[in-house]
Scaffold this motif. Structure first.
Motif, mmCIF file in Angstrom:
data_model
loop_
_atom_site.group_PDB
_atom_site.id
_atom_site.type_symbol
_atom_site.label_atom_id
_atom_site.label_comp_id
_atom_site.label_asym_id
_atom_site.label_seq_id
_atom_site.Cartn_x
_atom_site.Cartn_y
_atom_site.Cartn_z
ATOM 1 N N GLU A 1 -13.977 -4.566 -1.092
ATOM 2 C CA GLU A 1 -14.547 -5.600 -1.953
ATOM 3 C C GLU A 1 -15.762 -6.270 -1.315
ATOM 4 O OE1 GLU A 1 -13.213 -9.907 -3.911
ATOM 5 O OE2 GLU A 1 -11.719 -8.592 -2.988
ATOM 6 N N THR B 1 -5.589 -1.430 -8.863
ATOM 7 C CA THR B 1 -5.304 -0.979 -7.502
ATOM 8 C C THR B 1 -6.381 -0.001 -7.048
ATOM 9 O OG1 THR B 1 -2.934 -1.218 -7.872
ATOM 10 C CG2 THR B 1 -3.620 0.149 -6.024
ATOM 11 N N ARG B 2 -6.895 -0.207 -5.838
ATOM 12 C CA ARG B 2 -7.996 0.621 -5.355
ATOM 13 C C ARG B 2 -7.493 1.940 -4.773
ATOM 14 N NH1 ARG B 2 -10.247 -4.694 -4.123
ATOM 15 N NH2 ARG B 2 -12.059 -4.952 -5.453
ATOM 16 N N GLY C 1 0.833 -1.196 0.000
ATOM 17 C CA GLY C 1 0.000 0.000 0.000
ATOM 18 C C GLY C 1 0.862 1.237 0.000
ATOM 19 N N SER D 1 -3.114 -2.723 4.405
ATOM 20 C CA SER D 1 -3.394 -2.503 2.982
ATOM 21 C C SER D 1 -4.278 -3.618 2.435
ATOM 22 C CB SER D 1 -2.085 -2.431 2.192
ATOM 23 O OG SER D 1 -1.272 -1.369 2.629
ATOM 24 N N GLN D 2 -3.957 -4.858 2.801
ATOM 25 C CA GLN D 2 -4.786 -5.985 2.379
ATOM 26 C C GLN D 2 -6.170 -5.911 3.005
ATOM 27 O OE1 GLN D 2 -1.587 -8.696 3.694
ATOM 28 N NE2 GLN D 2 -1.900 -9.802 1.785
ATOM 29 N N THR E 1 -16.195 0.467 -4.336
ATOM 30 C CA THR E 1 -14.873 0.070 -4.805
ATOM 31 C C THR E 1 -14.536 0.882 -6.053
ATOM 32 O OG1 THR E 1 -15.782 -1.727 -6.152
ATOM 33 C CG2 THR E 1 -15.117 -2.267 -3.913
ATOM 34 N N ASN F 1 -8.294 -3.430 1.148
ATOM 35 C CA ASN F 1 -8.682 -4.024 -0.129
ATOM 36 C C ASN F 1 -9.856 -4.987 0.050
ATOM 37 O OD1 ASN F 1 -8.010 -4.638 -3.060
ATOM 38 N ND2 ASN F 1 -7.761 -6.665 -2.172
ATOM 39 N N ASN G 1 -11.102 1.669 -8.491
ATOM 40 C CA ASN G 1 -9.693 1.425 -8.771
ATOM 41 C C ASN G 1 -9.158 2.484 -9.734
ATOM 42 O OD1 ASN G 1 -10.524 0.607 -11.399
ATOM 43 N ND2 ASN G 1 -10.810 -1.493 -10.686
ATOM 44 N N ARG H 1 -2.033 -3.090 -3.229
ATOM 45 C CA ARG H 1 -3.467 -3.272 -3.031
ATOM 46 C C ARG H 1 -4.241 -1.951 -2.962
ATOM 47 N NH1 ARG H 1 -1.893 -7.649 -4.162
ATOM 48 N NH2 ARG H 1 -2.249 -9.616 -3.063
ATOM 49 N N ILE H 2 -3.644 -0.911 -2.388
ATOM 50 C CA ILE H 2 -4.409 0.304 -2.100
ATOM 51 C C ILE H 2 -3.532 1.541 -2.221
ATOM 52 C CG2 ILE H 2 -3.953 0.344 0.396
ATOM 53 C CD1 ILE H 2 -7.449 0.851 -0.973
#
Length: 388
Positions: free
Chosen positions: A167, A135-136, A38, A159-160, A178, A163, A180, A104-105
């Protein structure tokens, strides 16, 4: 002799094929890379970007000696006149090259989003071949680097967790969105460069949670929307998947102040822009389907009872969604995609209206009609369980 010639031919063929095989001329060992999970971006000084990257530590175990927990990540802070420069300085701290393919972010604070063109600020991630376009992107209240310090609940890194939160919350609660890098660019490069981004808030106990939406106009943040308005906008833009709809009780006495719940299974919204005498009128309809999750004050023992209950939900949703639409008109921010729909339907008129679209959208006559369908009561009892 023929057998010998065939053998030589096979050897020559294999040698020629070997020249066509690719080699690892530019290989980089895994131990030379730091995998970024992240990144937090903050622009607090003129022409200076502060960057915090969260690097995954794969060699760390979940628990150390004596049962103490060890972090499976490390945060590195750099700064530069651009994100590109700040990224290159990561090596000075980590001793490894940053690898972006597992990111991820991307987190930005409100102030940075309000004062910077988002596409310009994030250009590095659109150009770099490692960064994923999926990537969000997330807006935070307060310094974004503080959010990367939060200890995750289940995931390896926060970061995970962000994400997964975006979701799964989007698919089950209807209170999160969400977005990205791809969707952000598509929205901000469209005829009406307006969109929405999820907002996260840091609680006093160090817990991070989703809490509404950031309104983006012309690539900059201009305001926020509440959590309930998040559900409304997702419904109006066909992004609502599943969630819970609370229906207030209307009877006096028992059940007063309480609410009943509908498990929404689907919402389908359509719009039709119509030009009449130089003015815009928009006809919108929605179809909502769901199950009864809980009853507090309503009995559905007869067909007339169910019909009255459905009509009450329909009227409530029409008023609620119209209220959110009026709020966007008041702010002169088209978040429903009406301008883009008009551009596709009548590009000649759109060319004349584009320059002052915000004012025209605010004055547009938007009508909304809906229909509600109950699929199941989730039990054979058509009344609150406590009632006899």
């Amino acid at each position: 002799m023929m057998r010998e010639m065939r053998r030589i031919g096979k050897v020559v063929s294999l040698l020629l094929a070997a020249f066509l095989l690719t080699g690892c001329w530019n290989r980089v060992e895994l131990l030379d890379k730091g995998f970024v999970m992240g990144v937090a971006i903050q622009s607090v000084e003129p022409e200076i970007v502060h960057l915090t990257v969260q690097i995954f530590k794969p060699s760390q175990k979940a628990g150390g000696q004596g049962g103490s927990m060890q972090k499976s990540f490390i945060n590195i802070n750099t700064k530069g006149r651009s994100i590109f420069e700040a990224v290159r300085d990561i090596t000075l701290h980590l001793g490894r090259k940053a690898q972006w393919s597992h990111m991820r972010i991307i987190i930005l604070d409100e102030q940075t989003a309000r004062t910077n063109n988002l596409l310009s600020l994030l250009e590095y991630f659109y150009r770099d071949h490692e960064a994923r376009i999926t990537t969000r992107v997330l807006i935070t209240k307060g310094e974004p680097s503080e959010y990367l310090k939060v200890r995750p609940m289940i995931e390896q890194t926060i970061s995970q967790q962000f994400n997964k939160t975006e979701e799964n919350a989007s698919g089950s609660s209807g209170k999160a969105l969400t977005v990205n890098l791809l969707r952000l660019a598509q929205a901000l490069k469209s005829e009406v460069p307006n969109t929405i981004l999820p907002i996260a808030t840091l609680k006093p106990k160090g817990e991070a949670t989703m809490s509404g939406l950031a309104v983006i106009r012309d690539s900059k943040m201009v305001g926020t929307m509440s959590a309930s308005q998040t559900e409304d906008l997702l419904m109006l833009t066909n992004q609502f998947k599943k969630g819970i709809l609370n229906v207030p009780c209307i009877h006096e006495g028992e059940g007063k102040g309480e609410s009943e719940a509908i498990e929404v299974q689907s919402v389908r919204t359509t719009m039709k822009p119509i030009i009449q005498s130089g003015k815009l009128r928009v006809q919108m309809t929605f179809e909502l389907s769901g199950n009864i999750g809980s009853l507090r004050c309503t009995k559905l023992e007869k067909r007339s009872d169910e019909k009255a209950f459905v009509e009450r939900i329909q009227q409530m949703m029409e008023a609620r969604l119209l209220g959110t639409i009026r709020e966007t008109q008041k702010r002169e921010v088209d978040l429903l995609g009406i301008g883009n729909a008009l551009y596709r339907k009548n590009p000649r008129v759109w060319k004349q209206w584009k320059q002052d679209w915000g004012a025209r959208y605010a004055e547009a006559d938007i009508e909304l009609k809906g229909s509600v369908r109950l699929l199941n009561t989730l039990t054979i009892i058509g009344k609150p369980i406590y009632m006899k």
